[in-house]
Design a protein around this motif. Structure first.
Motif, PDB file in Angstrom:
ATOM      1  N   GLY A 104      14.751  24.833  -4.890  1.00 62.14           N
ATOM      2  CA  GLY A 104      15.178  26.215  -4.699  1.00 62.14           C
ATOM      3  C   GLY A 104      14.496  26.789  -3.466  1.00 62.14           C
ATOM      4  N   VAL A 105      14.955  27.930  -3.022  1.00 62.22           N
ATOM      5  CA  VAL A 105      14.397  28.573  -1.838  1.00 62.22           C
ATOM      6  C   VAL A 105      12.916  28.873  -2.022  1.00 62.22           C
ATOM      7  CG1 VAL A 105      14.526  30.633  -0.387  1.00 62.22           C
ATOM      8  CG2 VAL A 105      16.614  29.547  -1.183  1.00 62.22           C
ATOM      9  N   ASP A 106      12.520  29.339  -3.213  1.00 59.16           N
ATOM     10  CA  ASP A 106      11.133  29.707  -3.468  1.00 59.16           C
ATOM     11  C   ASP A 106      10.307  28.561  -4.033  1.00 59.16           C
ATOM     12  OD1 ASP A 106      11.614  32.318  -2.625  1.00 59.16           O
ATOM     13  OD2 ASP A 106      12.276  32.930  -4.609  1.00 59.16           O
ATOM     14  N   CYS A 107      10.876  27.395  -4.129  1.00 58.21           N
ATOM     15  CA  CYS A 107      10.187  26.250  -4.732  1.00 58.21           C
ATOM     16  C   CYS A 107       9.168  25.680  -3.757  1.00 58.21           C
ATOM     17  CB  CYS A 107      11.202  25.181  -5.120  1.00 58.21           C
ATOM     18  SG  CYS A 107      10.462  23.750  -5.919  1.00 58.21           S
ATOM     19  N   LYS A 108       7.924  25.617  -4.181  1.00 56.34           N
ATOM     20  CA  LYS A 108       6.868  25.059  -3.341  1.00 56.34           C
ATOM     21  C   LYS A 108       6.746  23.544  -3.524  1.00 56.34           C
ATOM     22  CE  LYS A 108       3.900  29.140  -2.989  1.00 56.34           C
ATOM     23  NZ  LYS A 108       4.884  30.048  -2.762  1.00 56.34           N
ATOM     24  N   ALA A 109       7.348  23.036  -4.578  1.00 57.81           N
ATOM     25  CA  ALA A 109       7.286  21.595  -4.846  1.00 57.81           C
ATOM     26  C   ALA A 109       8.124  20.850  -3.810  1.00 57.81           C
ATOM     27  CB  ALA A 109       7.801  21.285  -6.247  1.00 57.81           C
ATOM     28  N   GLY A 110       7.684  19.671  -3.492  1.00 56.17           N
ATOM     29  CA  GLY A 110       8.407  18.833  -2.562  1.00 56.17           C
ATOM     30  C   GLY A 110       8.535  17.433  -3.119  1.00 56.17           C
ATOM     31  N   VAL A 111       8.966  16.530  -2.284  1.00 54.21           N
ATOM     32  CA  VAL A 111       9.114  15.134  -2.678  1.00 54.21           C
ATOM     33  C   VAL A 111       8.385  14.288  -1.643  1.00 54.21           C
ATOM     34  CG1 VAL A 111      10.723  13.282  -3.229  1.00 54.21           C
ATOM     35  CG2 VAL A 111      11.393  15.657  -3.647  1.00 54.21           C
ATOM     36  N   TRP A 112       7.566  13.379  -2.119  1.00 51.46           N
ATOM     37  CA  TRP A 112       6.843  12.448  -1.252  1.00 51.46           C
ATOM     38  C   TRP A 112       7.479  11.077  -1.467  1.00 51.46           C
ATOM     39  CZ3 TRP A 112       3.296  13.525   2.389  1.00 51.46           C
ATOM     40  CH2 TRP A 112       2.606  12.452   2.961  1.00 51.46           C
TER      41      TRP A 112
ATOM     42  N   SER B  45       0.846  -1.182   0.000  1.00 49.36           N
ATOM     43  CA  SER B  45       0.000   0.000   0.000  1.00 49.36           C
ATOM     44  C   SER B  45       0.886   1.237   0.000  1.00 49.36           C
ATOM     45  CB  SER B  45      -0.933   0.006   1.203  1.00 49.36           C
ATOM     46  OG  SER B  45      -0.185   0.100   2.395  1.00 49.36           O
ATOM     47  N   MET B  46       0.296   2.333  -0.454  1.00 52.14           N
ATOM     48  CA  MET B  46       0.990   3.610  -0.502  1.00 52.14           C
ATOM     49  C   MET B  46       0.192   4.622   0.289  1.00 52.14           C
ATOM     50  SD  MET B  46       2.331   4.574  -4.272  1.00 52.14           S
ATOM     51  CE  MET B  46       3.186   3.286  -5.127  1.00 52.14           C
ATOM     52  N   SER B  47       0.771   5.142   1.336  1.00 45.32           N
ATOM     53  CA  SER B  47       0.104   6.195   2.091  1.00 45.32           C
ATOM     54  C   SER B  47       0.380   7.527   1.402  1.00 45.32           C
ATOM     55  CB  SER B  47       0.618   6.239   3.529  1.00 45.32           C
ATOM     56  OG  SER B  47       0.060   7.347   4.182  1.00 45.32           O
ATOM     57  N   MET B  48      -0.691   8.155   0.925  1.00 50.88           N
ATOM     58  CA  MET B  48      -0.549   9.448   0.249  1.00 50.88           C
ATOM     59  C   MET B  48      -1.238  10.554   1.040  1.00 50.88           C
ATOM     60  SD  MET B  48       0.643   8.777  -3.090  1.00 50.88           S
ATOM     61  CE  MET B  48       0.246   7.683  -4.419  1.00 50.88           C
ATOM     62  N   ALA B  49      -1.708  10.234   2.229  1.00 47.92           N
ATOM     63  CA  ALA B  49      -2.357  11.242   3.064  1.00 47.92           C
ATOM     64  C   ALA B  49      -1.359  12.351   3.362  1.00 47.92           C
ATOM     65  CB  ALA B  49      -2.868  10.609   4.352  1.00 47.92           C
ATOM     66  N   GLY B  50      -1.706  13.557   3.006  1.00 51.42           N
ATOM     67  CA  GLY B  50      -0.830  14.699   3.228  1.00 51.42           C
ATOM     68  C   GLY B  50       0.034  15.071   2.044  1.00 51.42           C
ATOM     69  N   ARG B  51       0.031  14.238   0.999  1.00 55.83           N
ATOM     70  CA  ARG B  51       0.825  14.547  -0.193  1.00 55.83           C
ATOM     71  C   ARG B  51       0.170  15.694  -0.956  1.00 55.83           C
ATOM     72  NH1 ARG B  51       0.259  13.489  -5.467  1.00 55.83           N
ATOM     73  NH2 ARG B  51       2.111  13.740  -6.706  1.00 55.83           N
ATOM     74  N   ASP B  52       0.943  16.719  -1.240  1.00 53.75           N
ATOM     75  CA  ASP B  52       0.483  17.850  -2.035  1.00 53.75           C
ATOM     76  C   ASP B  52       0.556  17.475  -3.506  1.00 53.75           C
ATOM     77  OD1 ASP B  52       1.256  20.530  -3.598  1.00 53.75           O
ATOM     78  OD2 ASP B  52       0.135  21.081  -1.795  1.00 53.75           O
ATOM     79  N   ASP B  53      -0.352  17.997  -4.325  1.00 53.50           N
ATOM     80  CA  ASP B  53      -0.347  17.696  -5.758  1.00 53.50           C
ATOM     81  C   ASP B  53       0.975  18.057  -6.426  1.00 53.50           C
ATOM     82  OD1 ASP B  53      -2.851  16.599  -5.758  1.00 53.50           O
ATOM     83  OD2 ASP B  53      -3.848  18.370  -6.594  1.00 53.50           O
ATOM     84  N   TYR B  54       1.715  19.021  -5.879  1.00 55.63           N
ATOM     85  CA  TYR B  54       2.987  19.422  -6.473  1.00 55.63           C
ATOM     86  C   TYR B  54       4.163  18.600  -5.983  1.00 55.63           C
ATOM     87  CZ  TYR B  54       0.577  23.379  -8.475  1.00 55.63           C
ATOM     88  OH  TYR B  54      -0.277  24.155  -9.201  1.00 55.63           O
ATOM     89  N   ASP B  55       3.930  17.707  -5.056  1.00 55.95           N
ATOM     90  CA  ASP B  55       5.003  16.845  -4.566  1.00 55.95           C
ATOM     91  C   ASP B  55       5.274  15.727  -5.565  1.00 55.95           C
ATOM     92  OD1 ASP B  55       5.112  18.304  -2.244  1.00 55.95           O
ATOM     93  OD2 ASP B  55       4.049  16.824  -1.021  1.00 55.95           O
ATOM     94  N   ALA B  56       6.519  15.562  -5.926  1.00 51.93           N
ATOM     95  CA  ALA B  56       6.909  14.447  -6.782  1.00 51.93           C
ATOM     96  C   ALA B  56       6.826  13.167  -5.964  1.00 51.93           C
ATOM     97  CB  ALA B  56       8.329  14.652  -7.296  1.00 51.93           C
ATOM     98  N   LEU B  57       6.186  12.153  -6.519  1.00 58.54           N
ATOM     99  CA  LEU B  57       6.051  10.858  -5.842  1.00 58.54           C
ATOM    100  C   LEU B  57       7.226   9.973  -6.240  1.00 58.54           C
ATOM    101  CD1 LEU B  57       4.511   8.766  -4.159  1.00 58.54           C
ATOM    102  CD2 LEU B  57       3.227   8.189  -6.242  1.00 58.54           C
ATOM    103  N   VAL B  58       8.053   9.601  -5.258  1.00 58.34           N
ATOM    104  CA  VAL B  58       9.220   8.758  -5.485  1.00 58.34           C
ATOM    105  C   VAL B  58       9.034   7.465  -4.701  1.00 58.34           C
ATOM    106  CG1 VAL B  58      11.722   8.526  -5.225  1.00 58.34           C
ATOM    107  CG2 VAL B  58      10.732  10.742  -5.848  1.00 58.34           C
ATOM    108  N   VAL B  59       9.025   6.351  -5.427  1.00 54.04           N
ATOM    109  CA  VAL B  59       8.814   5.040  -4.804  1.00 54.04           C
ATOM    110  C   VAL B  59      10.100   4.229  -4.912  1.00 54.04           C
ATOM    111  CG1 VAL B  59       7.444   2.924  -4.826  1.00 54.04           C
ATOM    112  CG2 VAL B  59       6.372   5.109  -5.453  1.00 54.04           C
ATOM    113  N   ARG B  60      10.602   3.803  -3.777  1.00 57.29           N
ATOM    114  CA  ARG B  60      11.810   2.971  -3.740  1.00 57.29           C
ATOM    115  C   ARG B  60      11.419   1.511  -3.914  1.00 57.29           C
ATOM    116  NH1 ARG B  60      16.030   2.418   1.381  1.00 57.29           N
ATOM    117  NH2 ARG B  60      17.594   1.174   0.272  1.00 57.29           N
ATOM    118  N   THR B  61      12.021   0.857  -4.918  1.00 57.89           N
ATOM    119  CA  THR B  61      11.759  -0.573  -5.138  1.00 57.89           C
ATOM    120  C   THR B  61      13.034  -1.416  -5.032  1.00 57.89           C
ATOM    121  OG1 THR B  61      11.999  -0.429  -7.550  1.00 57.89           O
ATOM    122  CG2 THR B  61       9.775  -0.083  -6.633  1.00 57.89           C
TER     123      THR B  61
END
Length: 170
Positions: free
Chosen positions: A40-48, A4-20
């Motif tokens: 970057g400092v002003d970057c709102k994107a994150g990584v999930w 399963s993948m918990s995505m609760a709290g993931r923002d739409d701009y967060d890149a989804l990275v899955v380790r396999t």
């Protein structure tokens, strides 16, 4: 095995990275540093990150099936064995679009170069954001990767450093 993948709290701009791939924790730590360092400092994107050994050895299709439960996810980035073993850790970027979601003609156009490509960690964040903002289609990135001798997308030539142009370092 149930995954399963918990995505609760993931923002739409967060890149989804899955380790396999779980054979090298140092490589995973380095890959995470490269991904998080690309912000970057002003970057709102994150990584999930999905870092759960239950995903060890999962196929691309298994990861896609689970990631499609989040309708805001346009692309999933997979830290597979190839990414973990390569010096530059190029992740596998895979579109979550399907023939059913787009229709035959649009799906064929969107995946003209395939449904996946390799991407340098420094170029991951803009992909999810630009797709959501409608700036680029998946095929634009896939085509750019396809044009590279090693097949890895690092950013678009002439792009502003800190957004698209820093990807080559990774």
């Amino acid at each position: 095995m149930t995954r399963s993948m918990s995505m609760a709290g993931r923002d739409d701009y967060d890149a989804l990275v899955v380790r396999t791939a779980y054979g090298d924790d140092q490589a995973w730590d380095e890959l995470r540093r490269q991904l998080l360092g690309a912000r970057g400092v002003d970057c709102k994107a994150g990584v999930w990150f999905i870092d759960d050994p239950a995903w060890a050895g999962a196929s691309t299709d298994e990861v896609l099936e689970a990631s499609r439960l989040d309708p805001g996810c346009c692309v999933v980035f997979i830290a597979d064995a190839v990414a973990m073993e390569a010096a530059r850790h190029a992740l596998l970027a895979v579109t979550t679009d399907t023939r059913e979601s787009l229709g035959d003609e649009e799906y064929e156009a969107e995946t003209v170069f395939g449904r996946e490509f390799r991407v340098a960690p420094g170029a991951v964040l803009p992909i999810e954001a630009d797709r959501l903002l409608g700036r680029c289609d998946f095929r634009d990135y896939c085509c750019a990767a396809h044009e590279q001798p090693d097949g890895v997308f690092r950013g678009f030539e002439g792009a502003e450093p800190g957004w698209w142009g820093d990807g080559g370092a990774a």
